[in-house]
Design a protein around this motif. Structure first.
Motif, PDB file in Angstrom:
ATOM      1  N   ASP A  12       0.618  -1.079   0.132  1.00 52.29           N
ATOM      2  CA  ASP A  12       0.008   0.100  -0.042  1.00 52.29           C
ATOM      3  C   ASP A  12       0.861   1.277  -0.006  1.00 52.29           C
ATOM      4  OD1 ASP A  12       0.952  -0.471   2.608  1.00 52.29           O
ATOM      5  OD2 ASP A  12      -0.913  -0.571   3.524  1.00 52.29           O
ATOM      6  N   ASP A  51       4.238  -5.887   4.261  1.00 51.16           N
ATOM      7  CA  ASP A  51       3.203  -6.544   4.491  1.00 51.16           C
ATOM      8  C   ASP A  51       3.455  -7.778   4.063  1.00 51.16           C
ATOM      9  OD1 ASP A  51       1.682  -4.055   5.133  1.00 51.16           O
ATOM     10  OD2 ASP A  51       1.855  -3.678   2.871  1.00 51.16           O
ATOM     11  N   LEU A  76      -1.606  -6.765   6.783  1.00 52.29           N
ATOM     12  CA  LEU A  76      -1.061  -5.472   6.919  1.00 52.29           C
ATOM     13  C   LEU A  76      -0.178  -5.376   8.032  1.00 52.29           C
ATOM     14  CD1 LEU A  76      -4.017  -3.407   5.780  1.00 52.29           C
ATOM     15  CD2 LEU A  76      -2.052  -4.185   4.209  1.00 52.29           C
ATOM     16  N   VAL A 101      -6.246  -9.232   6.510  1.00 50.02           N
ATOM     17  CA  VAL A 101      -7.087  -8.568   5.360  1.00 50.02           C
ATOM     18  C   VAL A 101      -8.419  -9.620   5.195  1.00 50.02           C
ATOM     19  CG1 VAL A 101      -7.215  -7.576   3.253  1.00 50.02           C
ATOM     20  CG2 VAL A 101      -5.372  -6.941   4.764  1.00 50.02           C
ATOM     21  N   THR A 142     -11.287  -5.648  -0.321  1.00 54.47           N
ATOM     22  CA  THR A 142      -9.897  -5.369  -0.659  1.00 54.47           C
ATOM     23  C   THR A 142      -9.562  -6.383  -1.771  1.00 54.47           C
ATOM     24  OG1 THR A 142      -8.995  -5.042   1.628  1.00 54.47           O
ATOM     25  CG2 THR A 142      -7.446  -5.855   0.131  1.00 54.47           C
ATOM     26  N   GLY A 177      -2.904  -1.335  -2.180  1.00 50.43           N
ATOM     27  CA  GLY A 177      -3.243  -2.308  -1.341  1.00 50.43           C
ATOM     28  C   GLY A 177      -4.445  -3.050  -1.521  1.00 50.43           C
TER      29      GLY A 177
END
Length: 514
Positions: free
Chosen positions: A237, A243, A310, A320, A326, A378
């Protein structure tokens, strides 16, 4: 984005012979013909096979065979890079020189007992390694995963000599079925921490004090319940932190539980698996894992969902949601459920040139490979099916390189197709005949062979594995593009081997007849 991308491939080192490394060397100028490829690309490969007898021998052959030691004073470069002029010998041949354990001090190996392998065949998949400078002395140290034994960390003393420091470092992980590992600075303190995956133990994080001593972080937010295989790290991101993507396979397969009691009910005229050994398939550990394939009909098992985390920059990870927006499908709609796949290998790479790390996941068995394009913030969308028209079936490992020097990354995925015809004729268990419907072009069939994808530069790829001569390297685990002979073109190394040939239809038939 390449500078802050780290990855590790599960199965880089398999634990037991028979074992080989296939060294595929490109033939320059062999790309013309009906495929319409440029004549200058190294599109075809010669194949050399190198027998390996132990995991540690493989490691030393791969790590130490390319070039002599170069002192720091001989390097030149600028901010963020360095280089060193290398003079090639005018005569001789490219070869791998084995460095014996008596010289290096690396004596690590491990063995999976017969009963342990029979109890859980996932243990036969091998274990990986991680490489990085853990104590800041400028030398690359090595961590070896062990399947059920004692993992090991070797400190590099220079001149190809290593010292085992496992106990002092606190990284033995005794009795753990470790699979993949990676060194990466996840807490932003300037030294390399260590992430380790395991079968049934998920992912563990060990924080480095900068001197090569590690302490496990028990409140890092990582799941400890899955059969995790590979890991990959990248800043997805753009906030400057690494990440984490963890590929999950399973802690145990139903085929290793021969006395399992399966309850099947008919709901709405459709047969469904409702319970295993009295445990409802709606429970968190079994949900969406089992279904009845109407084409056979047989009960099929899916793998476990992967996890994208993350990082807050201090080594605290937050998973996530797969269904929270996402991840989007090809049509741009949020996923309705997580993918329950047999994840073996994962890699971050910028596949569409927007400088954001995308994701390629190699999935075993019938579950399809997942290719996720990052929007730079992201959020990920599935690659259109017409961009990659087919994939490998038993996808084991992946690597990227610009093999034709057009400025676009190409990639290879390895599978399990045998080198010899008799081997291919019997390795058919789990391989269904692929009958494509006439006129349908937006599917993505899977084929049991290696695949090599040549980028067209417009976000789509041409699959040229058979044309390039790399479609069959046996029961393969991990590919690595590496310019072994220093001619400016990436060669291809593939590790291969197995303990039990579970695809051999003749052997399976004999066992069933007993």
């Amino acid at each position: 984005m390449e500078s802050n991308t780290v990855r590790v491939l599960y199965g880089l080192v398999s634990y037991q012979p028979p074992f080989t490394v296939s060294f595929l060397q490109p033939q320059c100028g062999a790309g013309a013909g009906s495929m319409g490829l440029l004549e200058t690309i190294p599109a075809r490969f010669n194949i050399l096979r190198l027998p390996i007898t132990t995991a540690s021998r493989l490691l030393l052959s791969v790590f130490f065979a390319v070039s002599p030691v170069v002192s720091a004073s001989e390097w030149a470069g600028g901010e963020g890079y360095r280089y060193q002029e290398l003079t090639l010998p005018s005569a001789g041949r490219v070869h791998f020189a084995e460095v014996p354990a008596s010289e290096t001090g690396i004596t690590f190996t491990y063995h999976v007992p017969e009963e342990k392998g029979a109890e859980n065949t996932i243990r036969l998949g091998g274990a990986g390694i991680a490489a990085g400078d853990v104590d800041g002395d400028g030398w690359c140290d090595l961590f070896f995963c062990s399947m059920g034994g004692r993992s090991a960390l070797y400190r590099n003393r220079g001149n190809w000599r290593f010292e085992e420091i496992t106990a002092a470092a606190g990284l033995a992980c005794e009795g753990q079925d470790s699979t993949g590992a990676v060194f990466a600075d996840v807490d932003g303190d300037g030294d390399l921490d260590l992430l380790i995956n395991s079968i049934g133990g998920g992912t563990r994080l060990f924080l480095n004090d900068g001197q090569g001593r590690f302490k496990e972080s028990l409140q890092c937010g990582l799941s400890r319940k899955y059969g995790s295989t590979s890991l990959a790290l990248a800043d997805i991101d753009g906030n400057g932190t690494l990440d984490l993507y963890v590929a999950n396979f399973a802690a145990k397969k139903i085929e290793d539980r021969p006395n399992t009691k399966i309850q099947v009910n008919t709901i709405g005229g459709k047969m469904v698996v409702s319970a295993l050994d009295g445990v409802s398939t709606s429970s968190p550990e079994l949900t969406n894992r089992y279904f009845i394939d109407p084409a056979e009909p047989v009960i099929r098992e899916r793998g476990e969902p992967d996890i994208l985390y993350l990082n807050d920059g201090h080594g605290k990870f937050t998973p996530v949601s797969w269904t929270g927006g996402t991840f989007l499908n090809e049509e741009g709609k949020p996923l309705g459920m997580p993918p329950y796949d047999w994840g073996l290998s994962v890699m971050f790479r910028d596949m569409n040139g927007d400088l954001a790390p995308d994701i390629y996941v190699c999935n075993d068995l019938f579950t399809p490979d997942r290719i996720w394009l990052n929007d730079g913030h992201g959020r990920f969308r599935a690659l259109p099916s017409l961009a990659v028209r087919q994939t490998s079936l038993f996808s084991m490992g992946v690597d990227f390189a610009d093999i034709d020097r057009d400025g676009y990354d190409d990639f290879v995925v390895v599978d399990m197709l045998g080198r010899e015809l008799p081997e291919r004729k019997v390795q058919i268990v789990g391989v269904r005949q692929s009958i494509l419907p006439i006129g349908k072009i937006d599917n993505r069939p899977q084929y049991k062979r290696n695949t090599l994808f040549l980028s067209r530069g417009d976000g789509t790829y041409a699959e040229v594995g058979q044309f390039s001569g790399i479609e069959a390297t046996g029961w393969s685990w991990c590919p690595v593009f590496l310019d072994v002979d220093l001619d400016g073109f990436e060669d291809l190394l593939v590790t291969a081997g197995y303990n039990r040939d579970s695809l051999n239809a003749d052997a399976i038939a004999r066992m069933k007849s007993v």
